[in-house]
Design a protein around this motif. Sequence first.
Motif, PDB file in Angstrom:
ATOM      1  N   SER A 240      -5.033  -2.292  -5.372  1.00  0.00           N
ATOM      2  CA  SER A 240      -4.820  -2.505  -3.940  1.00  0.00           C
ATOM      3  C   SER A 240      -5.235  -3.907  -3.519  1.00  0.00           C
ATOM      4  O   SER A 240      -4.736  -4.443  -2.525  1.00  0.00           O
TER       5      SER A 240
ATOM      6  N   GLN B 177      -1.967  -6.608   5.668  1.00  0.00           N
ATOM      7  CA  GLN B 177      -3.010  -6.354   4.681  1.00  0.00           C
ATOM      8  C   GLN B 177      -4.312  -5.940   5.365  1.00  0.00           C
ATOM      9  O   GLN B 177      -4.709  -6.529   6.371  1.00  0.00           O
TER      10      GLN B 177
ATOM     11  N   LEU C 286       0.827  -1.203   0.000  1.00  0.00           N
ATOM     12  CA  LEU C 286       0.000   0.000   0.000  1.00  0.00           C
ATOM     13  C   LEU C 286       0.863   1.255   0.000  1.00  0.00           C
ATOM     14  O   LEU C 286       0.508   2.273  -0.608  1.00  0.00           O
TER      15      LEU C 286
END
Length: 211
Positions: free
Chosen positions: A36, A163, A5
């Motif tokens: 993403s 994540q 990210l």
Amino acid sequence: MSGLLDLLNGPIGKTLIQGASAKAGQSEGDTANVLSMALPVLMGAMKKNVQTPEGAAGLMGALSGKHSGGILDQLGDLMGNGGPSDDVLQDGAGILGHLLGGNQPQVENALSSKTGVDAGSIAQILKVAAPVLMGVLGKQTQQNNVSDGSGMNALLGSMLGGQPKENQSLITTLLDSDGDGSILDDVAGMVLGSNKGKGGIGGLLGGLFGK
């Protein structure tokens, strides 16, 4: 080690989003949303591949050769003027075929249902992203003096760590419901740190993501 990210939010990520958006005919916001979720799946597939000596050698060879990171030096030119050339897309298609194999349509359809972007556009975005992701890994491999599968496994794990829940949810949708041992089972296990994947690979590798 910066994560995926962070990469997307930086200069490389913004240039990638612009190029992929232009090539797929989608807004930059939708393209960023797709990336993403898609990049962790692609990196998870790489992580699965390096569990074997053959897979590790193949990835290390690619990262020290064609995908050593040179693409990043010309990224602005490649991603401008309506998006990258067919050569870049062909390279991306080859990378995706190696990483995902027969599971590629499943990944594209899952991303489509999750983001609302049509599967054809998803396919274009993935083709643009794959060579850039390999270039980033090539640079990281050099900077961190990674020379074997164990080091690559740790590098991929550090970039995959942390994540967000929406990505974990996507990985869950890619679980192999018919128990055929799909690579995506193992990717799900690794990203979620669960034991759902065949062979318990999540239990073996989940600790990398729990630091």
